[in-house]
Design an enzyme around this catalytic site. Structure first.
Site, mmCIF file in Angstrom:
data_model
loop_
_atom_site.group_PDB
_atom_site.id
_atom_site.type_symbol
_atom_site.label_atom_id
_atom_site.label_comp_id
_atom_site.label_asym_id
_atom_site.label_seq_id
_atom_site.Cartn_x
_atom_site.Cartn_y
_atom_site.Cartn_z
ATOM 1 N N SER A 78 0.839 -1.191 0.000
ATOM 2 C CA SER A 78 0.000 0.000 0.000
ATOM 3 C C SER A 78 0.886 1.259 0.000
ATOM 4 O O SER A 78 1.644 1.457 -0.951
ATOM 5 C CB SER A 78 -0.970 -0.038 1.183
ATOM 6 O OG SER A 78 -1.974 0.922 1.038
ATOM 7 N N LEU A 79 0.834 2.100 1.029
ATOM 8 C CA LEU A 79 1.771 3.233 1.101
ATOM 9 C C LEU A 79 3.203 2.743 0.954
ATOM 10 O O LEU A 79 4.028 3.374 0.283
ATOM 11 C CB LEU A 79 1.598 3.980 2.425
ATOM 12 C CG LEU A 79 2.697 5.012 2.774
ATOM 13 C CD1 LEU A 79 2.733 6.140 1.749
ATOM 14 C CD2 LEU A 79 2.501 5.558 4.193
#
Length: 234
Positions: A78-79
């Protein structure tokens, strides 16, 4: 062959998540967790507000920890996927001698911005939106004291992710593998395949059983896969 797998945190998490992976003692993999400011032992340090700045710090840490290792790869979810992408770019620019691969997980391609944002919402709406993004709710946010403590960090991480735009359109000269949970309702197979544009080298897409946070249940399989992929040169 032993792969040094440098692991970058997803929003709201820290190196502790990946330190638990070291205890799995998967053959052929040495997990190298990197820490960002604002969490765990770096709690008093202000968190980063942009990916580019964070990636430069992460690249310096990765270089220091792995420059003498024979096989190195980056992993981020994700991030952490966009952090890993920018960290890989920085390491290549600095001439890291043995960076072999980039593994990006649970993320659309880096040129796909988020239109459904959480930044700017009040606390309850913000957490509800983040839960929607992440596909799960961390129990710590049900404790009022922990919620007050953790919200600023999570807000900073989410804003950093939502405001991210790659500074460079050039693909990496590095094999890239995009990973996702087969039942992920947040990041589709087509979203994950967008990472093909991020590399001038080999691109592979792979799915594991589970949803967006498949890595909480499939850590051993994931580590075995990364080691095998690097051994095979992909």
């Amino acid at each position: 062959m032993t792969l040094s797998l440098v692991c970058l945190p997803f929003a709201g998490s820290g190196a502790g998540f990946y330190r638990a992976w070291k205890k799995l003692e998967v053959a052929g993999v040495d997990v190298v967790p990197l820490q960002l400011p604002g969490r765990e032992e770096r709690f008093i340090d202000p968190p980063h507000s942009d990916v580019a700045t964070a990636a430069l710090e992460l690249a310096a840490d990765a270089m220091r920890l792995t420059k003498d290792k024979e096989h190195v790869a980056l992993f981020g979810h994700s991030l952490g996927a966009v952090l890993a992408f920018e960290t890989a770019r920085a390491l290549l620019a600095q001439g890291h001698p043995t960076l072999r691969a980039l593994f990006v997980s649970g993320s659309p391609g880096p040129w796909t911005g988020r239109t459904h944002r959480a930044t700017g919402l009040d606390d309850d709406a913000f957490l509800a939106r983040v839960n929607e993004f992440a596909g799960y709710r961390h129990a710590a946010f049900d404790d009022p004291d922990m919620r007050e403590l953790l919200l600023p960090l999570l807000r900073a991480d989410v804003a950093m992710h939502e405001d991210y735009r790659p500074a460079d359109d050039r693909p990496l000269d590095l094999p890239v593998t995009a990973l996702r949970g087969a039942d992920d309702r947040l990041v589709s197979a087509a979203d994950s395949a967008q990472w093909a544009a991020a590399t001038a080298g080999a691109f592979t897409a792979h799915e594991f059983p589970g949803g967006h946070m498949y890595l909480t249940e499939s850590a051993t399989a994931l580590l075995e896969f990364t080691a095998g992929a690097v051994a095979e040169g992909r």
